[in-house]
Write a protein that holds these residues in place. Structure first.
Motif, PDB file in Angstrom:
ATOM      1  N   PRO A  62       0.805  -1.231   0.000  1.00 21.50           N
ATOM      2  CA  PRO A  62       0.000   0.000   0.000  1.00 21.50           C
ATOM      3  C   PRO A  62       0.831   1.271   0.000  1.00 21.50           C
ATOM      4  N   ALA A  63       1.957   1.287   0.717  1.00 24.71           N
ATOM      5  CA  ALA A  63       2.784   2.493   0.756  1.00 24.71           C
ATOM      6  C   ALA A  63       3.427   2.756  -0.601  1.00 24.71           C
ATOM      7  N   VAL A  64       3.861   1.694  -1.269  1.00 24.01           N
ATOM      8  CA  VAL A  64       4.438   1.851  -2.604  1.00 24.01           C
ATOM      9  C   VAL A  64       3.410   2.458  -3.549  1.00 24.01           C
ATOM     10  N   GLN A  65       2.181   1.964  -3.486  1.00 23.26           N
ATOM     11  CA  GLN A  65       1.137   2.496  -4.355  1.00 23.26           C
ATOM     12  C   GLN A  65       0.894   3.977  -4.079  1.00 23.26           C
ATOM     13  N   HIS A  66       0.901   4.359  -2.804  1.00 19.02           N
ATOM     14  CA  HIS A  66       0.670   5.770  -2.481  1.00 19.02           C
ATOM     15  C   HIS A  66       1.819   6.641  -2.973  1.00 19.02           C
ATOM     16  N   LEU A  67       3.032   6.128  -2.899  1.00 17.72           N
ATOM     17  CA  LEU A  67       4.194   6.914  -3.314  1.00 17.72           C
ATOM     18  C   LEU A  67       4.186   7.206  -4.815  1.00 17.72           C
ATOM     19  N   VAL A  68       3.770   6.247  -5.627  1.00 14.25           N
ATOM     20  CA  VAL A  68       3.844   6.418  -7.085  1.00 14.25           C
ATOM     21  C   VAL A  68       2.495   6.718  -7.718  1.00 14.25           C
ATOM     22  N   GLY A  69       1.405   6.546  -6.967  1.00  8.86           N
ATOM     23  CA  GLY A  69       0.086   6.774  -7.523  1.00  8.86           C
ATOM     24  C   GLY A  69      -0.494   5.506  -8.129  1.00  8.86           C
ATOM     25  N   PRO A  70      -1.833   5.404  -8.152  1.00  6.29           N
ATOM     26  CA  PRO A  70      -2.474   4.173  -8.622  1.00  6.29           C
ATOM     27  C   PRO A  70      -2.230   3.859 -10.093  1.00  6.29           C
ATOM     28  N   VAL A  71      -2.119   4.870 -10.938  1.00  3.60           N
ATOM     29  CA  VAL A  71      -1.927   4.618 -12.371  1.00  3.60           C
ATOM     30  C   VAL A  71      -0.559   4.002 -12.630  1.00  3.60           C
ATOM     31  N   PHE A  72       0.478   4.614 -12.041  1.00  4.30           N
ATOM     32  CA  PHE A  72       1.834   4.071 -12.195  1.00  4.30           C
ATOM     33  C   PHE A  72       1.903   2.683 -11.583  1.00  4.30           C
ATOM     34  N   PHE A  73       1.340   2.528 -10.388  1.00  6.32           N
ATOM     35  CA  PHE A  73       1.416   1.240  -9.714  1.00  6.32           C
ATOM     36  C   PHE A  73       0.743   0.159 -10.547  1.00  6.32           C
ATOM     37  N   ASP A  74      -0.420   0.451 -11.102  1.00  4.09           N
ATOM     38  CA  ASP A  74      -1.130  -0.562 -11.884  1.00  4.09           C
ATOM     39  C   ASP A  74      -0.318  -0.963 -13.111  1.00  4.09           C
ATOM     40  N   GLY A  75       0.318   0.020 -13.752  1.00  3.23           N
ATOM     41  CA  GLY A  75       1.152  -0.293 -14.910  1.00  3.23           C
ATOM     42  C   GLY A  75       2.347  -1.153 -14.532  1.00  3.23           C
ATOM     43  N   ALA A  76       3.000  -0.795 -13.423  1.00  2.00           N
ATOM     44  CA  ALA A  76       4.145  -1.576 -12.960  1.00  2.00           C
ATOM     45  C   ALA A  76       3.712  -2.982 -12.546  1.00  2.00           C
ATOM     46  N   ALA A  77       2.555  -3.068 -11.892  1.00  2.00           N
ATOM     47  CA  ALA A  77       2.059  -4.369 -11.445  1.00  2.00           C
ATOM     48  C   ALA A  77       1.795  -5.283 -12.631  1.00  2.00           C
ATOM     49  N   ARG A  78       1.205  -4.751 -13.691  1.00  2.00           N
ATOM     50  CA  ARG A  78       0.894  -5.583 -14.863  1.00  2.00           C
ATOM     51  C   ARG A  78       2.170  -6.016 -15.582  1.00  2.00           C
ATOM     52  N   LEU A  79       3.185  -5.151 -15.599  1.00  2.00           N
ATOM     53  CA  LEU A  79       4.474  -5.563 -16.164  1.00  2.00           C
ATOM     54  C   LEU A  79       5.084  -6.690 -15.334  1.00  2.00           C
ATOM     55  N   PHE A  80       4.985  -6.550 -14.019  1.00  2.00           N
ATOM     56  CA  PHE A  80       5.531  -7.575 -13.127  1.00  2.00           C
ATOM     57  C   PHE A  80       4.783  -8.889 -13.281  1.00  2.00           C
ATOM     58  N   VAL A  81       3.458  -8.824 -13.351  1.00  2.00           N
ATOM     59  CA  VAL A  81       2.648 -10.032 -13.495  1.00  2.00           C
ATOM     60  C   VAL A  81       3.047 -10.793 -14.759  1.00  2.00           C
ATOM     61  N   ALA A  82       3.295 -10.051 -15.830  1.00  2.00           N
ATOM     62  CA  ALA A  82       3.675 -10.694 -17.090  1.00  2.00           C
ATOM     63  C   ALA A  82       5.038 -11.377 -16.987  1.00  2.00           C
ATOM     64  N   GLN A  83       5.942 -10.815 -16.166  1.00  2.00           N
ATOM     65  CA  GLN A  83       7.293 -11.367 -16.041  1.00  2.00           C
ATOM     66  C   GLN A  83       7.413 -12.414 -14.936  1.00  2.00           C
ATOM     67  N   ALA A  84       6.577 -12.302 -13.911  1.00  2.00           N
ATOM     68  CA  ALA A  84       6.719 -13.172 -12.742  1.00  2.00           C
ATOM     69  C   ALA A  84       5.361 -13.711 -12.311  1.00  2.00           C
ATOM     70  N   PRO A  85       4.820 -14.679 -13.030  1.00  2.00           N
ATOM     71  CA  PRO A  85       3.528 -15.257 -12.645  1.00  2.00           C
ATOM     72  C   PRO A  85       3.640 -16.002 -11.326  1.00  2.00           C
ATOM     73  N   PRO A  86       2.540 -16.173 -10.619  1.00  2.00           N
ATOM     74  CA  PRO A  86       2.588 -16.858  -9.315  1.00  2.00           C
ATOM     75  C   PRO A  86       2.972 -18.321  -9.460  1.00  2.00           C
TER      76      PRO A  86
END
Length: 271
Positions: A62-86
Motif C-alpha cells: 500500500p505504501a508503494v502504491q501511495h508513493l507512485v500513484g495508482p496509475v503508475f502502480f497498476d502499470g508496474a504491477a501488470r508488467l511484473f505479473v507478465a514477467q513473474a507469474p505466481p
C-alpha cells in the motif's frame, strides 16, 4: 466436426500459455463459442487474472502504491505479473520478487527508495501471515541448569524478520501510511542505512530500528548460533540487554543447550 477431448494437464498448460503468454492457439480450439468467440472469452480470463494479481500486489504494497500513484502502480504491477507469474495458488505468497523488480524498473529511478519501501512492506506481509507460536517463558531458562552460555541457543518466532535497507524506510513507510506530509518532507535520505526488526504484536505489526551491532548480533541468534558465536560476529557491549528485549518482545520461542539432535530444548508449554 468432432474434436479430441484434451486431458486435464493439456488443458491446464494451454490455459497457462493463454493467460501468461497471450498464446491462445491450443486453448482456442477447445473453447465453445456460445455467443462469444474464443479470443474474446480467453481475453476475459486473461484480464481477470491480471486484475486479481494486481489487486494482490496492491494489498501487499500500500505504501508503494501511495508513493507512485495508482496509475503508475497498476502499470508496474501488470508488467511484473507478465514477467513473474505466481508459483502458488496462495496469493498471500505473491510479490516476493516485486521489490527487486522495482529496483530494476527504469521508470521508478526517480524514487530511489521505492524498492526499499517495497522490501519493508514485503517483510511486513510475511510477518502478518506467519504462523503463531507461544513465546519463550523466561522462567523456563532456569531449567538449563549448569549448561552455561557457551551452549545456549535460541529459535526465533515465525512472525519475526530482520531487514537492512539503504534508506530510512521505516520513517518513510510510517509517514506514507499515516499521511504525515510534514514528517515525509523532513526525511533525510542520507540517514540510511537502517537495520530493522519487523515483528508481530498483539496490536499489529511493529518495525523497530536497531543499531548495526545489535542487528548483527540478533541475526546470529536468529540463525541458531550460540551466544559466544553471536557475540564473536557482533561484539555488542549491551548484548544481554538486547537479548532481554527480544525475550520481552516475544521474538524468541525456543531455547536449547548443545547442538544437533542431542540438544535439550525448553519452550513454554500450553496450560
Amino acid at each position: 466436426m468432432n474434436l479430441r477431448v484434451p486431458t486435464l494437464p493439456e488443458l491446464q498448460r494451454a490455459m497457462q500459455r493463454s493467460l501468461l503468454d497471450c498464446a491462445d492457439g491450443d486453448a482456442s480450439t477447445w473453447v465453445i463459442a456460445d455467443g462469444l468467440d474464443a479470443a474474446t472469452r480467453l481475453g476475459i480470463y486473461r484480464n481477470t487474472c491480471a486484475s486479481v494479481l494486481s489487486s494482490a500486489l496492491r494489498l501487499a504494497f500500500p505504501a508503494v502504491q501511495h508513493l507512485v500513484g495508482p496509475v503508475f502502480f497498476d502499470g508496474a504491477a501488470r508488467l511484473f505479473v507478465a514477467q513473474a507469474p505466481p508459483r502458488s495458488a496462495w496469493l498471500d505468497e505473491y510479490g516476493a520478487e516485486f521489490p527487486d523488480f522495482l529496483d530494476r524498473l527504469p521508470q521508478a529511478a526517480s524514487v530511489p527508495y521505492l524498492a526499499d519501501v517495497a522490501r519493508l512492506e514485503w517483510h511486513v506481509n510475511l510477518v502478518l501471515h506467519a504462523p503463531d507460536a507461544a513465546p519463550l517463558d523466561i522462567a523456563r531458562l532456569t531449567a538449563l541448569g549448569e549448561a552455561g552460555p557457551a551452549e545456549l541457543r535460541f529459535q526465533s518466532h515465525p512472525a519475526v524478520r530482520l531487514l537492512r535497507c539503504e534508506f530510512p524506510v521505516d520513517v518513510i513507510w510510517r509517514a506514507v501510511l499515516e499521511r504525515d506530509d510534514r514528517t515525509m518532507e523532513a526525511v533525510n535520505l542520507a540517514d540510511g542505512p537502517v537495520w530493522l526488526l519487523v515483528h508481530r504484536t498483539q496490536s499489529g505489526i511493529d518495525v523497530v530500528r536497531l543499531g548495526e551491532c545489535e542487528w548483527r548480533f540478533t541475526a546470529a541468534l536468529f540463525l541458531g548460533k550460540s551466544l559466544p558465536a553471536a557475540l564473536e560476529e557482533a561484539s555488542c557491549d549491551d548484548a544481554h540487554a538486547v537479548l532481554a528485549l527480544h525475550l520481552a518482545r516475544g521474538c524468541l520461542v525456543d531455547a536449547s543447550v548443545g547442538s544437533g539432535t542431542s540438544a535439550r530444548a525448553f519452550r513454554r508449554t500450553s496450560p
